[in-house]
Design a protein around this motif. Structure first.
Motif, PDB file in Angstrom:
ATOM      1  N   ALA A 117      29.551  -5.892  58.897  1.00 15.68           N
ATOM      2  CA  ALA A 117      30.468  -6.888  58.349  1.00 15.68           C
ATOM      3  C   ALA A 117      30.049  -7.235  56.930  1.00 15.68           C
ATOM      4  O   ALA A 117      28.856  -7.207  56.594  1.00 15.68           O
ATOM      5  CB  ALA A 117      30.496  -8.145  59.218  1.00 15.68           C
ATOM      6  N   MET A 118      31.031  -7.562  56.108  1.00 18.90           N
ATOM      7  CA  MET A 118      30.759  -7.859  54.710  1.00 18.90           C
ATOM      8  C   MET A 118      31.908  -8.695  54.163  1.00 18.90           C
ATOM      9  O   MET A 118      33.070  -8.479  54.524  1.00 18.90           O
ATOM     10  CB  MET A 118      30.623  -6.549  53.919  1.00 18.90           C
ATOM     11  N   ALA A 154      42.666  -0.915  49.367  1.00 14.75           N
ATOM     12  CA  ALA A 154      41.576   0.051  49.461  1.00 14.75           C
ATOM     13  C   ALA A 154      41.413   0.438  50.925  1.00 14.75           C
ATOM     14  O   ALA A 154      41.397  -0.430  51.807  1.00 14.75           O
ATOM     15  CB  ALA A 154      40.283  -0.545  48.931  1.00 14.75           C
ATOM     16  N   VAL A 155      41.311   1.741  51.180  1.00 12.57           N
ATOM     17  CA  VAL A 155      41.303   2.252  52.549  1.00 12.57           C
ATOM     18  C   VAL A 155      40.181   3.263  52.713  1.00 12.57           C
ATOM     19  O   VAL A 155      40.055   4.202  51.925  1.00 12.57           O
ATOM     20  CB  VAL A 155      42.655   2.929  52.886  1.00 12.57           C
ATOM     21  N   GLY A 156      39.363   3.061  53.732  1.00  5.29           N
ATOM     22  CA  GLY A 156      38.403   4.071  54.149  1.00  5.29           C
ATOM     23  C   GLY A 156      38.991   4.848  55.299  1.00  5.29           C
ATOM     24  O   GLY A 156      39.365   4.264  56.323  1.00  5.29           O
ATOM     25  N   VAL A 187      32.535   5.253  55.471  1.00  5.42           N
ATOM     26  CA  VAL A 187      32.864   3.942  54.916  1.00  5.42           C
ATOM     27  C   VAL A 187      32.880   2.950  56.073  1.00  5.42           C
ATOM     28  O   VAL A 187      33.781   2.952  56.906  1.00  5.42           O
ATOM     29  CB  VAL A 187      34.224   3.961  54.197  1.00  5.42           C
ATOM     30  N   GLU A 188      31.853   2.098  56.138  1.00  6.54           N
ATOM     31  CA  GLU A 188      31.702   1.174  57.257  1.00  6.54           C
ATOM     32  C   GLU A 188      32.501  -0.109  57.067  1.00  6.54           C
ATOM     33  O   GLU A 188      32.993  -0.684  58.032  1.00  6.54           O
ATOM     34  CB  GLU A 188      30.219   0.817  57.453  1.00  6.54           C
ATOM     35  N   ALA A 189      32.586  -0.604  55.836  1.00  2.44           N
ATOM     36  CA  ALA A 189      33.283  -1.869  55.576  1.00  2.44           C
ATOM     37  C   ALA A 189      33.680  -1.917  54.108  1.00  2.44           C
ATOM     38  O   ALA A 189      33.052  -1.275  53.254  1.00  2.44           O
ATOM     39  CB  ALA A 189      32.384  -3.064  55.920  1.00  2.44           C
ATOM     40  N   ALA A 228      31.750  -1.725  48.974  1.00  2.65           N
ATOM     41  CA  ALA A 228      31.873  -0.766  50.081  1.00  2.65           C
ATOM     42  C   ALA A 228      30.517  -0.586  50.736  1.00  2.65           C
ATOM     43  O   ALA A 228      29.510  -0.368  50.046  1.00  2.65           O
ATOM     44  CB  ALA A 228      32.394   0.576  49.570  1.00  2.65           C
ATOM     45  N   ALA A 229      30.483  -0.689  52.061  1.00  2.00           N
ATOM     46  CA  ALA A 229      29.272  -0.387  52.830  1.00  2.00           C
ATOM     47  C   ALA A 229      29.345   1.068  53.253  1.00  2.00           C
ATOM     48  O   ALA A 229      30.245   1.454  53.999  1.00  2.00           O
ATOM     49  CB  ALA A 229      29.168  -1.304  54.042  1.00  2.00           C
ATOM     50  N   LEU A 230      28.412   1.876  52.762  1.00  2.00           N
ATOM     51  CA  LEU A 230      28.454   3.317  52.957  1.00  2.00           C
ATOM     52  C   LEU A 230      27.272   3.765  53.810  1.00  2.00           C
ATOM     53  O   LEU A 230      26.122   3.455  53.512  1.00  2.00           O
ATOM     54  CB  LEU A 230      28.432   4.030  51.595  1.00  2.00           C
TER      55      LEU A 230
END
Length: 466
Positions: free
Chosen positions: A201-202, A384-386, A425-427, A439-441
């Motif tokens: 989470a972010m 923005a989309v992962g 891409v986690e979050a 972005a959490a990568l």
């Protein structure tokens, strides 16, 4: 010798106005299975190939391309698909499909088709019968069109790519995915066992002053966005799938357990005042996600669609969101910065909801083969989309499934910007002042996956050309 995929014919050309009209034929079919290569979409990459093939000229005596586009773009650049994805829009500023013919082919038409059609003196057998479309293209320099003449025709072995097509008007509103402002490594400052731990989470505080991060094992970090220094490093306790949320209007952060929606939430949470650097008591924060103004919250519903309901601070949801009419579980969610839109990403479909009514006001069918993370800018005009990569085939990732980070322009529902990641891409989180996309990568490596290796990459707004 490569097999041609398309035939191209020049219908009109005006270098002074930087525009041309091309007719593109499909010349490669599989009659046995009654399939054919798709017509090009409206992204610029394929059309850069078309113009390069036509206008660069043949090899001269010095083994150099003789045309203007051939001097500007080398063969190695054109065949570097990542380079072409990112740079085609520097030459082709706009592509619009304006007419479609012979699509789809009828059963009777298939009876007369062949697998291959070859160009002979600038034309193709049964040219009028082929699957085809006309395109209006705009270029950035008249030189790219000067070698063209109405009636010119040539074959092309190019195939559709998935490149950038953003304009100068888009630039202030989208992140520069090629130039991170900072890369943060939260687990480098932690101690203890990080096996199986990762960022889950972010989120930015309402004023954008802080970026908070929570891990699967309840670790919490907070960064000051003025200089990206770590100002909080704490443990929120043991929660079942920790869920993190800011208390509206301040710098108090809460962490609680993920609720399934089968019954009202247990009113238990950990709360921390970032300004005071201490744990505090705070009103219980309901739901899984709140709107930036705090008016709306969403919680899982029992409607049999795998979606969410809207509510405020009250215990029970007050507005059901019927997003699909059938089972289509939501994987990721995001409110726009002004709270006027709620975006729901199912596995493949993307829904836009008006939170004031709970009604689905737009839908993108098949937005991706899989959606993982969403973040919206202030007015919801850009998303923005992962997601799973659109580019695995031509970038050679094969069975590995890295993610692509894309930017959607919601006005016309087009992907205008994207970068192939070598990570998951986690979050994602878009800052409320529209300055940053975080972005959490997560690394692809089996040895480091979900073992305390997540990086936080912060991108500034406003991509620039090299």
């Amino acid at each position: 010798m490569s097999t041609d995929m398309y035939g191209v014919r020049v219908l009109a050309v005006n270098p002074d106005e930087l525009r041309a009209r091309l007719r593109v034929f499909v010349v490669y079919y599989d009659v046995g299975s009654r399939t054919h290569v798709p017509l090009p979409n409206e992204e610029p990459n394929t059309f850069l190939h078309f113009l390069w093939e036509a206008a660069s000229g043949y090899l001269g005596s010095g083994d150099e391309r003789t045309g203007p586009l051939g001097h500007a773009v080398s063969t190695s650049q054109l065949l570097d698909y990542e380079w072409a994805d990112a740079n085609a829009r520097r030459f082709i500023s706009r592509v619009e499909r304006v007419e479609l013919r012979n699509f789809p082919l009828t059963d009777d038409q298939w009876e007369d088709m062949h697998d291959f059609y070859y160009v002979r003196d600038g034309s193709w057998k049964d040219e009028d019968l082929l699957v085809q479309a006309e395109y209006e293209i705009r270029v950035t320099d008249r030189r790219w069109l000067e070698p063209l003449t109405v009636g010119d025709g040539w074959g092309s072995a190019a195939f559709p790519l998935n490149g950038d097509s953003w304009s100068a008007e888009d630039a202030p509103h989208i992140p520069d995915l090629a130039r991170p402002a900072v890369t943060l490594r939260p687990f480098q400052t932690t101690t203890g066992d990080v096996e199986y731990d990762h960022v889950n989470a972010m989120g930015f505080s309402d004023d954008g002053a802080y970026l908070a991060v929570c891990s699967d094992q309840g670790r919490v970090w907070v960064y000051d966005t003025a200089d990206w220094s770590e100002v909080v490093h704490a443990h929120a306790g043991d929660w079942i799938v920790p869920l993190m949320m800011w208390v509206p209007g301040g710098h108090v952060l809460v962490v609680k357990s993920y609720s399934s929606g089968g019954e009202p939430e247990e009113e238990e949470q950990w709360a921390y005042d970032v300004d005071r650097r201490s744990e505090v008591e705070a009103p219980f924060q309901r739901g899984h996600l709140r709107s930036p103004d705090g008016t709306y919250r969403i919680s899982p519903n029992g409607a049999g669609e795998g979606g969410f309901d809207l509510h405020g601070d009250e215990r029970e949801p007050f507005r059901r969101v019927s997003h699909a009419g059938g089972w289509d579980p939501i994987q990721c969610t995001a409110f726009s910065g002004d709270s006027s839109r709620l975006f729901l990403g199912a596995q493949e479909n993307l829904y836009t909801v008006d939170p004031a009514t709970g009604e689905v006001i737009d839908k993108i069918d098949g937005a991706s083969k899989r959606l993982f993370a969403l973040a919206a800018n202030k007015d919801g005009g850009y998303l923005a989309v992962g997601s799973f990569s659109r580019r695995l085939g031509y970038l050679g990732f094969h069975e590995e499934r890295p993610h692509e980070l894309c930017v959607w322009r919601m006005a016309d529902k087009k992907i205008i910007f994207g970068r192939q990641m070598r990570t998951y891409v986690e979050a994602l989180s878009w800052s409320p002042d529209n300055r940053w996309l975080a972005a959490a990568l997560e690394p692809l490596s089996d040895e480091s996956f979900n073992n305390g290796s997540t990086e936080l990459v912060v991108f500034p707004m406003g991509p620039v050309d090299d």
